[in-house]
Every structure is written in C-alpha cells, then in structure tokens.
Enzyme design. Structure first.
Site, short mmCIF file in Angstrom:
data_model
loop_
_atom_site.label_atom_id
_atom_site.label_comp_id
_atom_site.label_asym_id
_atom_site.label_seq_id
_atom_site.Cartn_x
_atom_site.Cartn_y
_atom_site.Cartn_z
N GLY A 32 43.65 38.14 44.11
CA GLY A 32 44.78 37.35 43.62
C GLY A 32 45.51 38.12 42.53
N SER A 48 46.25 46.35 39.33
CA SER A 48 45.50 46.38 40.59
C SER A 48 44.01 46.60 40.32
CB SER A 48 46.05 47.52 41.44
OG SER A 48 45.36 47.59 42.65
N GLY A 49 43.18 45.83 41.02
CA GLY A 49 41.74 46.11 41.04
C GLY A 49 40.97 45.87 39.75
N SER A 78 48.84 45.30 43.82
CA SER A 78 49.29 45.79 45.13
C SER A 78 50.28 44.82 45.78
CB SER A 78 48.08 46.00 46.04
OG SER A 78 47.37 44.79 46.16
N GLU A 79 50.37 43.61 45.24
CA GLU A 79 51.33 42.64 45.79
C GLU A 79 52.59 42.55 44.93
OE1 GLU A 79 51.22 41.66 48.65
OE2 GLU A 79 49.16 41.28 49.29
#
Ligand SMILES: [Zn+2]
Length: 224
Positions: A32, A48-49, A78-79
């Site tokens: 998310g 990210s991550g 990443s979104e």
C-alpha cells in the site's frame, strides 16, 4: 477548503497515517502507499519498499505533479503514477490512501466493485464503487484504468490488487478507506449467505452523498 499542508506537515501526516493503517489492519508490511498534497502543488508520498512501523519523516519523498522527485533520498512509491493521475483527475483530492485490505482485495479478485448496499458507503464514497480493468501494478495503464473507473466516486478497486481512496484531507481519505473495507466485507457476507441483496437507488445515493458532503464531513473536520 482548509489550507494546504506545508511540506513538513505533509511528511508528518504520512508517517502518522502509516501507523494508523497498521493499527486498523488496512495494510501490512510495506504494501500500500499514502500521499498528500502540500504547498506549491507538491505531492508528499511514501517511499518504495519501506515498512510503516519505522518510517521517518525524512523517508517521505516529494514529487511534482508530473511525478518527478523534487526532494528526498528514497525511491518514491512504485504507484506514484496512480497518485499523480488521481490528483490530476480529482481537483478536490488532497490525500490518497492505497491499501491491499482483505475484503476489498477479495472483491477485486472477482473483478467486482463494492455495491451500494449500505447507507454509509453511499454517503461517504458517493455510491457503488467500481472495479477498474486489470493492469499490471505500477504502470500508467493501471493509473488510467483507475481514473476511468472512478466515475466521480472517492474510491475505486484495482482488479486482482486492492483499493485506492481519496479524500479532501488525510482523515477524510482514511474514513473512505475504512468504510470501503467494511462495505466490501458486508458484500462478501451477503454473497456467502446466498440471500438476495437490495442495492440502494442511485438517486437516493446521490442525495445522501450530497448531504454528507455538505454537513457531516465538515462536522468531522471541525469546520461546522
Ligand atoms: Zn498496491
């Protein structure tokens, strides 16, 4: 509308919301992502991550409206394309929460939206929440499919993936995410029981949503 958050307030709001999403079991691990609009049209977004438990304000990345990094050392979510596309399409959106919550994801696996079967989802989201056509995560195709399926609502499901919700503030986006997940759970309980489900009328849904936006949402934000 309230004043836009400063960059520092935006970063802090994202860290705080990360903790709330864990508490409310709407996300797990680093899945998310969360963003909010800040002054000068910048978008503060989770990196990210990175897990939400130990997220620091300096980990939050600032993007311009086109999605380019303006500030921050981390790689943005990443979104990012999904977030920038929703801000571009929904001028009232000030915050976006993307979750992989269980019941919304279950409906998305069946390529079903969240039906308008309980009054609170129509009041808060604006009616039935659609499921977007499938596209691979992180792509512009996913962002485009999500915006297309949103159709004026404050949320959309991403096929075989999860949910994305926007609000006029971070708190508003959280209310959308919580109510959407609750309605998805109720829809699945109804489907599992095999009973007939009565969907609310679209016209009644619009009346209830407009009333909510005009009164209750402002009360919740302390504006009325
Ligand atoms: Zn996702």
């Amino acid at each position: 509308m309230e004043k836009l958050l400063t960059k520092e307030q935006g970063r802090a709001a994202i860290v705080k919301m990360g903790h709330k999403l864990i508490e409310k079991h709407l996300v797990a691990g680093s899945w998310g992502n969360i963003s909010c609009l800040t002054e000068n049209g910048l978008i503060a977004i989770t990196p990210s991550g990175r897990g939400y438990e130990n997220l620091q304000t300096e980990d939050v990345v600032l993007l311009d409206k086109a999605g380019s990094v303006v500030e921050g050392e981390r790689i943005p979510s990443s979104e990012s394309k999904l977030h920038t596309a929703i801000y571009a399409a929904c001028p009232e959106a000030r915050a976006i929460i993307h979750t992989h919550s269980i019941y919304a994801s279950a409906l998305s696996a069946m390529h079903q939206g969240v039906p308008a079967i309980i009054e609170d989802i129509v009041q808060i989201c604006g009616g039935r929440v659609n499921c977007a056509e499938y596209a691979i995560c992180g792509t512009q195709d996913l962002a485009d499919a999500a915006v297309k399926a949103m159709q004026g609502k404050k949320a959309v499901l991403l096929a075989n993936h999860g949910a994305v919700c926007w609000g006029k503030s971070m708190e508003d986006a959280l209310i959308v995410a919580e109510v959407l997940e609750k309605a998805a759970q109720i829809a699945i309980i109804c489907q599992s029981s095999g009973g007939k489900v009565y969907e609310l009328d679209a016209e009644d849904s619009t009346i209830m949503h407009n009333f909510y936006e005009a009164h209750y949402s402002k009360r919740q934000m302390g504006e009325e």
